[in-house]
Design an enzyme around this catalytic site. Structure first.
Site, mmCIF file in Angstrom:
data_model
loop_
_atom_site.group_PDB
_atom_site.id
_atom_site.type_symbol
_atom_site.label_atom_id
_atom_site.label_comp_id
_atom_site.label_asym_id
_atom_site.label_seq_id
_atom_site.Cartn_x
_atom_site.Cartn_y
_atom_site.Cartn_z
ATOM 1 N N CYS A 150 0.812 -1.226 0.000
ATOM 2 C CA CYS A 150 0.000 0.000 0.000
ATOM 3 C C CYS A 150 0.845 1.275 0.000
ATOM 4 O O CYS A 150 0.500 2.262 -0.653
ATOM 5 C CB CYS A 150 -0.985 0.004 1.158
ATOM 6 S SG CYS A 150 -0.263 -0.166 2.801
ATOM 7 N N ASP A 169 -7.661 5.287 -2.230
ATOM 8 C CA ASP A 169 -7.353 4.081 -1.473
ATOM 9 C C ASP A 169 -6.713 3.021 -2.366
ATOM 10 O O ASP A 169 -7.319 2.573 -3.341
ATOM 11 C CB ASP A 169 -8.658 3.538 -0.884
ATOM 12 C CG ASP A 169 -8.435 2.392 0.086
ATOM 13 O OD1 ASP A 169 -7.263 2.021 0.296
ATOM 14 O OD2 ASP A 169 -9.424 1.878 0.632
ATOM 15 N N HIS A 208 -6.124 -0.040 -1.518
ATOM 16 C CA HIS A 208 -6.414 -1.379 -1.000
ATOM 17 C C HIS A 208 -7.515 -2.102 -1.772
ATOM 18 O O HIS A 208 -8.308 -2.841 -1.197
ATOM 19 C CB HIS A 208 -6.784 -1.294 0.484
ATOM 20 C CG HIS A 208 -5.707 -0.751 1.337
ATOM 21 N ND1 HIS A 208 -5.555 0.603 1.583
ATOM 22 C CD2 HIS A 208 -4.689 -1.371 1.994
ATOM 23 C CE1 HIS A 208 -4.502 0.789 2.361
ATOM 24 N NE2 HIS A 208 -3.963 -0.391 2.624
#
Length: 481
Positions: free
Chosen positions: A174, A369, A371
């Site tokens: 990440c 994001d 993820h």
């Protein structure tokens, strides 16, 4: 990433096509529960039943993996459930369940405060008292800008990294992906301008496609996860390991230096110098980071091989602003950096889950994001009609600014010397208003001033590497990662 507020603009500025992969559906989600006006009751009922069925299906599928049956049918069913669970987990469904069902609110703010997105201000002006903020022209413009930023996420199915067996960066990449987004934004501003928005039709601009190509998931792409890990070996970067903002910043500096050494000036894959702003004591710690104008000029000269006085410059400022959480006195300063025209946002997020923070409104931060798990994509430079939907997201997420991890890095891009001088002026003004606790300071030469802060003997911490915070340090003291 947990405890995140999520906002979706379903009626405008959607770039998600019907051919998007299932792993990317969250970025093409039609609406959240707060968009009830835009959908029918049957649509809401369908979403609700789908959500709960996914929840119970995921929960009870655990038992299926434990069954052992001699029949082929049962074995096939068990494998089917296992594959389904993997799809749910990889697609981010469990995290969305946590956000939407298990007590974490998902709503659209009714705030009419200004939104600052990477140096651009969007004013939310209501035409009448009954109008909702998300239906204003200001929010529509913000949403279009947000969805035009380049998104980098977990990928699967790429060529193994080096000598490892890793063909995916799920659950550990990440920070690398967040840093790719920040650098991609710098390249977009440099080559396309801050006012650039993703076109709604193909063919796309060559510069846009070239930028995406540079971040492909193979060694042929200069800024791939493969090449980042290779450049970061000196900072303990390795496949399968988490990394902090400081090591990530230094890795980009190393990668840029390699590009300069390996290629001539006509190679513009990385057309800017990088300067990592660090502490004054030994270059890594010892108080608030010091942006030395002389050092920045040296970096630019080395980048251009003394052909120009000042080159485009990417500034990275890695910081640690507390122990378990950001000290409250730094929050207004962090928010203020988004008003700088040179703003590239923040590498940060919750502990152990890096994101790319790109804007603020009141006490909330907007972010992209990484993820979400998507299939690896490598776009060739000459494919101007490539499907780029996996590189953009029109789901607007927000997080309380006070809840971000204190270990972070701020980025800025300066196009030329005038832009750099304007940045230094703004940064100095912000430091003067910090009541003795600046994010960083600006000085002409390295030893003109020595800011106060942590002592040289204090331990470094890296909350993104899962290391416990050093005990005994005051919460409001300085540390550099």
């Amino acid at each position: 990433m947990k405890n995140i507020h999520e906002r979706t603009d379903s009626s405008k500025n959607s770039y998600t096509s019907s051919t998007d992969s299932p792993d990317h559906r969250i970025c093409g989600s039609s609406s959240s529960s707060n968009y009830s006006e835009a959908g029918s009751s049957s649509h809401k009922s369908l979403k609700s039943s789908s959500l709960w069925s996914g929840f119970f299906g995921s929960a009870f599928s655990v038992f299926d993996t434990q069954k052992k049956d001699s029949t082929t049918t049962t074995t096939t069913r068990s494998h089917g459930w296992t594959a389904a669970v993997k799809r749910v987990m990889n697609g981010g469904s469990m995290r969305r369940i946590q956000e939407r069902v298990l007590g974490y609110k998902t709503n659209v703010s009714n705030s009419i405060s200004d939104i600052w997105l990477l140096g651009v201000c969007y004013k939310i002006c209501l035409q009448d008292p009954s109008q909702e903020p998300i239906h204003t022209t200001g929010y529509a413009a913000f949403s279009q800008d947000f969805s035009s930023r380049i998104l980098m996420t977990y990928r699967k199915g790429f060529v193994a990294i080096g000598d490892s067996k890793y063909t995916s960066d799920v659950n550990w990449g990440c920070m690398l992906r967040s840093s790719q987004m920040l650098v991609a934004q710098a390249l977009v501003v440099h080559q396309l301008g801050r006012s650039w928005r993703k076109p709604s039709q193909q063919p796309y601009e060559e510069d846009y496609i070239s930028i995406l190509h540079n971040f492909g998931d193979s060694e042929d792409s200069p800024f791939s996860i493969h090449n980042l890990l290779k450049s970061g070996e000196g900072y303990a970067l390795a496949p399968g390991s988490w990394v902090g903002p400081y090591a990530m910043s230094r890795t980009w500096e190393t990668l840029a230096r390699k590009k300069i050494d390996e290629n001539n000036l006509q190679d513009n894959s990385f057309p800017m110098a990088i300067y990592v702003v660090s502490g004054d004591e030994d270059g890594e710690r010892g108080g608030a980071p010091v942006l030395c104008i002389q050092d920045a000029s040296t970096q630019c000269s080395q980048f251009s091989r003394n052909q120009v006085e000042f080159s485009p410059l990417l500034l990275l400022v890695p910081l640690v602003l507390g122990l378990d959480k950001v000290n409250p006195r730094y929050l207004p300063l962090l928010a203020a950096t988004f008003t700088f025209p040179q703003s590239l946002g923040i590498l940060g997020g919750r502990p152990g889950a890096s994101t790319y923070i790109i804007g603020v409104q009141d006490d909330k931060a907007f972010y992209l994001d990484p993820h979400e798990v998507q299939q690896a994509v490598n776009i060739s430079k000459d494919n101007l009609e490539a499907d780029t939907s996996s590189y953009h997201c029109n789901v607007v997420r927000q997080i309380p600014l006070e809840s971000i991890d204190p270990s972070l890095a701020i980025g800025f891009y300066c196009r030329d010397k005038d832009d750099f001088e304007d940045f230094c002026s703004r940064a100095s003004e912000l430091a003067a208003e910090s009541n003795g606790a600046p994010l960083f300071t600006v000085t002409q030469t390295r030893h003109m001033a020595k800011p106060g802060g942590t002592s040289k003997g204090e331990e470094e911490v890296d909350s993104f590497d899962g290391v416990d915070d050093a005990e005994g340090s005051a919460q409001d003291e300085w540390q550099l990662l």
